[in-house]
Design an enzyme around this catalytic site. Structure first.
Site, PDB file in Angstrom:
ATOM      1  N   LYS A 257       8.604   4.735 -26.923  1.00  9.70           N
ATOM      2  CA  LYS A 257       8.642   5.852 -25.975  1.00  9.70           C
ATOM      3  C   LYS A 257       9.335   7.012 -26.696  1.00  9.70           C
ATOM      4  O   LYS A 257      10.047   6.802 -27.682  1.00  9.70           O
ATOM      5  CB  LYS A 257       9.483   5.465 -24.756  1.00  9.70           C
ATOM      6  CG  LYS A 257       8.958   4.227 -24.031  1.00  9.70           C
ATOM      7  CD  LYS A 257       8.489   4.573 -22.650  1.00  9.70           C
ATOM      8  CE  LYS A 257       7.721   3.444 -22.007  1.00  9.70           C
ATOM      9  NZ  LYS A 257       6.710   3.867 -21.075  1.00  9.70           N
TER      10      LYS A 257
ATOM     11  N   HIS B  61      -0.075  -5.633 -23.292  1.00 13.41           N
ATOM     12  CA  HIS B  61      -1.181  -4.762 -23.722  1.00 13.41           C
ATOM     13  C   HIS B  61      -1.523  -4.924 -25.209  1.00 13.41           C
ATOM     14  O   HIS B  61      -2.676  -5.123 -25.572  1.00 13.41           O
ATOM     15  CB  HIS B  61      -0.842  -3.288 -23.469  1.00 13.41           C
ATOM     16  CG  HIS B  61      -0.403  -2.998 -22.062  1.00 13.41           C
ATOM     17  ND1 HIS B  61      -0.891  -3.671 -20.981  1.00 13.41           N
ATOM     18  CD2 HIS B  61       0.477  -2.087 -21.559  1.00 13.41           C
ATOM     19  CE1 HIS B  61      -0.335  -3.205 -19.871  1.00 13.41           C
ATOM     20  NE2 HIS B  61       0.497  -2.245 -20.195  1.00 13.41           N
TER      21      HIS B  61
ATOM     22  N   ALA C  47       0.806  -1.230   0.000  1.00  9.50           N
ATOM     23  CA  ALA C  47       0.000   0.000   0.000  1.00  9.50           C
ATOM     24  C   ALA C  47       0.833   1.270   0.000  1.00  9.50           C
ATOM     25  O   ALA C  47       0.332   2.334  -0.355  1.00  9.50           O
ATOM     26  CB  ALA C  47      -0.921  -0.001   1.213  1.00  9.50           C
TER      27      ALA C  47
ATOM     28  N   HIS D  78      -4.301  -3.700 -17.729  1.00 11.64           N
ATOM     29  CA  HIS D  78      -5.266  -2.598 -17.657  1.00 11.64           C
ATOM     30  C   HIS D  78      -5.809  -2.190 -19.025  1.00 11.64           C
ATOM     31  O   HIS D  78      -6.839  -1.542 -19.117  1.00 11.64           O
ATOM     32  CB  HIS D  78      -4.700  -1.402 -16.879  1.00 11.64           C
ATOM     33  CG  HIS D  78      -3.707  -0.571 -17.619  1.00 11.64           C
ATOM     34  ND1 HIS D  78      -2.416  -0.960 -17.811  1.00 11.64           N
ATOM     35  CD2 HIS D  78      -3.818   0.639 -18.212  1.00 11.64           C
ATOM     36  CE1 HIS D  78      -1.779  -0.023 -18.502  1.00 11.64           C
ATOM     37  NE2 HIS D  78      -2.606   0.963 -18.755  1.00 11.64           N
TER      38      HIS D  78
ATOM     39  N   ASP E 198       4.047   3.042  -5.289  1.00  8.53           N
ATOM     40  CA  ASP E 198       3.572   3.917  -6.356  1.00  8.53           C
ATOM     41  C   ASP E 198       2.253   3.462  -6.983  1.00  8.53           C
ATOM     42  O   ASP E 198       1.340   4.251  -7.194  1.00  8.53           O
ATOM     43  CB  ASP E 198       4.634   3.891  -7.458  1.00  8.53           C
ATOM     44  CG  ASP E 198       5.154   5.283  -7.700  1.00  8.53           C
ATOM     45  OD1 ASP E 198       5.196   6.066  -6.730  1.00  8.53           O
ATOM     46  OD2 ASP E 198       5.505   5.567  -8.874  1.00  8.53           O
TER      47      ASP E 198
HETATM   48  C1  BG6 Z   1       2.411   0.251 -18.475  1.00  7.81           C
HETATM   49  C2  BG6 Z   1       3.840   0.368 -18.920  1.00  7.81           C
HETATM   50  O1  BG6 Z   1       2.050  -1.086 -18.318  1.00  7.81           O
HETATM   51  O2  BG6 Z   1       1.577   0.863 -19.440  1.00  7.81           O
HETATM   52  C3  BG6 Z   1       4.228   1.820 -19.114  1.00  7.81           C
HETATM   53  O3  BG6 Z   1       4.687  -0.224 -17.943  1.00  7.81           O
HETATM   54  C4  BG6 Z   1       3.257   2.487 -20.064  1.00  7.81           C
HETATM   55  O4  BG6 Z   1       5.550   1.935 -19.608  1.00  7.81           O
HETATM   56  C5  BG6 Z   1       1.814   2.231 -19.622  1.00  7.81           C
HETATM   57  O5  BG6 Z   1       3.527   3.868 -20.055  1.00  7.81           O
HETATM   58  C6  BG6 Z   1       0.829   2.745 -20.648  1.00  7.81           C
HETATM   59  O6  BG6 Z   1      -0.462   2.743 -20.125  1.00  7.81           O
HETATM   60  P1  BG6 Z   1      -1.506   3.815 -20.622  1.00  7.81           P
HETATM   61  O7  BG6 Z   1      -2.784   3.408 -19.985  1.00  7.81           O
HETATM   62  O8  BG6 Z   1      -1.007   5.147 -20.174  1.00  7.81           O
HETATM   63  O9  BG6 Z   1      -1.535   3.716 -22.102  1.00  7.81           O
END
Ligand code: BG6
Length: 486
Positions: A336, A238, A13, A176, A16
């Protein structure tokens, strides 16, 4: 939920992730009335803090105009410290929570354990919880976050150790991206529209491009990033998740009890059809500084080794060898420190048959369906129309569904908010199953091994540009026709 109590343990908790994502999403759920009336949120980590110190630590990250709601939420939050590998530390906190749960007088007591910790402590804390903190009168669910291993072997080890402690239906692996509006929109868009569904294959689609662009560098995360690189950081998880939803076959059903597994079965199947990746169809880059923008290069980040060859940019081309897709390049591009911040999927169609013959001497661009995941969610189709007015020349235009125009007043929750709600509801379709991750590592591990064993030097590109030109050349080689914005 009314007749059930809920105790949420946020493990790690004081870190970050907890303050930036976990607590804001829990607050969002609370603010919108999605947490059960009897909820306790217990933060747990190694550092010592009082409840009040902890509350002020997370408070700045809870964005709202409603200060009353915020303080009501903060009142639900308590904090306890202890070691991760200590059954007695964890057990003592669990006992204390049990007293609070008993005071509610409810007989169903659910427990959610949110692991906002690095994976090297998943197993120690998972073991402590297993021995001392599980509810015997309700469900127990664990939320875990990437990185799930570093390659296929380390993933298999983690999966074996966690699998010995918890069953698949107790583990919710967050990616996510699966909580983003446009990603959640994919199944509806594909399978509920007769304008798309029959065209979604190699007969009509010439290529699919999934692009992830960020206009910031590693920003102090160089230590973590350098041992992962862009492929592990965003592609293996992702972007591959997005690809699997774009490419999978229709699941048996999109509702009902087995729905979660129906969807994930199809995702795994399509991942298994991806042919081995080749270095020849891969471009790697690493950003260098840009004086004009006052931005330093990757190697100038003090947390990055001076001779690092970790890619901050990559383009890879995949072939999904099945009846629907064989021969259609799936291009993934991520970087990036580029010129833009956006994530989108571009589905480019073959040219309408006969169009060039009918309209000789003019350029007829291919149709392209663009799903913009962020910023400003949108679905738009690049469409050729007659120039408005007296001219009869074709002009490229768009059928545009921009969410900030069409759904301006609609609340679009953050990805984490939606996903934590799914956990509370026991919906696993938006979480990554063990075999899905294994298939994902099977795709990328051989390529990563080649890149790393040969210590391939990435191509330098200047901070704030499109990335290496070699990437555009590769994409063109696979027949992608560049449209504005791509
Ligand atoms: C994270 C990565 O999983 O996803 C980061 O570790 C990246 O490097 C991020 O910036 C991107 O997420 P979002 O939701 O901002 O597109």
């Amino acid at each position: 939920f009314k007749h059930q109590s809920l105790c949420i343990f946020v493990i790690g908790a004081s870190g970050d992730l907890a303050k930036k994502k976990t607590y804001p999403s829990l607050f969002d759920l609370f603010e919108h009335g999605f947490l059960p009336p009897h909820t306790i949120i217990c933060g747990y980590a190694r550092s010592k803090k009082s409840d009040d110190e902890f509350r002020s630590f997370i408070s700045a990250y809870l964005k709202t105009k409603d200060e009353e709601k915020k303080s009501a939420f903060l009142n639900l939050c308590i904090y306890r410290s202890g070691a991760y590998d200590s059954v007695s530390d964890v057990g003592a906190v669990s006992k204390e929570m049990e007293t609070l749960e008993n005071a509610t007088g409810l007989c169903i007591k659910n427990r959610l354990f949110y692991f906002a910790i690095p994976p090297n402590v998943f197993v120690p804390i998972g073991t402590s919880i297993k021995h001392s903190a599980l509810s015997t009168q309700g469900w127990n669910r664990l939320i875990v976050e990437k990185p799930f291993g570093h390659d296929l072997n380390s993933f298999n080890e983690l999966s074996r150790d966690m699998g010995a402690l918890y069953s698949e239906d107790e583990i919710y692996r967050i990616d996510h991206y699966l909580g983003k509006e446009m990603v959640q929109n994919l199944m509806l868009l594909r399978f509920a529209n007769n304008t798309f569904e029959p065209l979604w294959n190699r007969n009509y689609i010439s290529s699919v491009m999934i692009t992830f662009k960020e206009n910031i560098g590693t920003q102090g995360r160089g230590g973590y990033f350098d041992s992962y690189g862009i492929i592990r950081d965003v592609m293996q998880n992702h972007l591959l998740q997005v690809l699997s939803l774009v490419a999978m076959e229709p699941p048996v059903r999109a509702s009902g009890d087995d729905y979660s597994n129906f969807v994930r079965d199809e995702k795994v199947k399509v991942l298994k059809c991806i042919e081995p990746l080749s270095l020849e169809n891969t471009v790697l880059g690493q950003y260098v500084g840009n004086n004009e923008l006052n931005e330093v290069g990757y190697l100038e980040d003090p947390t990055v080794p001076a001779d690092s060859v970790t890619p901050t940019f990559a383009t890879v081309v995949m072939n999904v060898k099945n009846a629907r897709w064989d021969g259609v390049p799936f291009i993934m591009k991520a970087g990036k420190a580029l010129n833009d911040k956006k994530v989108e999927v571009r589905i480019q169609f073959k040219q309408a048959p006969g169009a060039t013959h009918m309209f000789p001497g003019v350029e007829i661009p291919r149709n392209e369906l663009v799903l913009r995941l962020q910023p400003n969610e949108a679905v738009y189709m690049k469409t050729n129309v007659k120039s408005p007015g007296l001219s009869t020349k074709p002009v490229a235009s768009e059928l545009d569904l921009s969410y900030n125009v069409r759904y301006a007043d609609t609340y679009l929750p953050e990805a984490y908010t939606r996903l934590v709600l799914d956990v509370l509801r026991g919906k696993q379709a938006t979480f990554v199953r063990d075999d899905e991750l294994r298939a994902a590592w099977q795709i990328f591990t051989p390529l990563l091994n080649q890149i790393e064993s040969q210590r391939l030097t990435p191509i330098p590109y200047v901070f704030g540009t499109r990335g290496p030109m070699e990437s555009d050349n590769l994409v063109k080689k696979f027949g992608y026709e560049f449209h504005s914005g791509a």
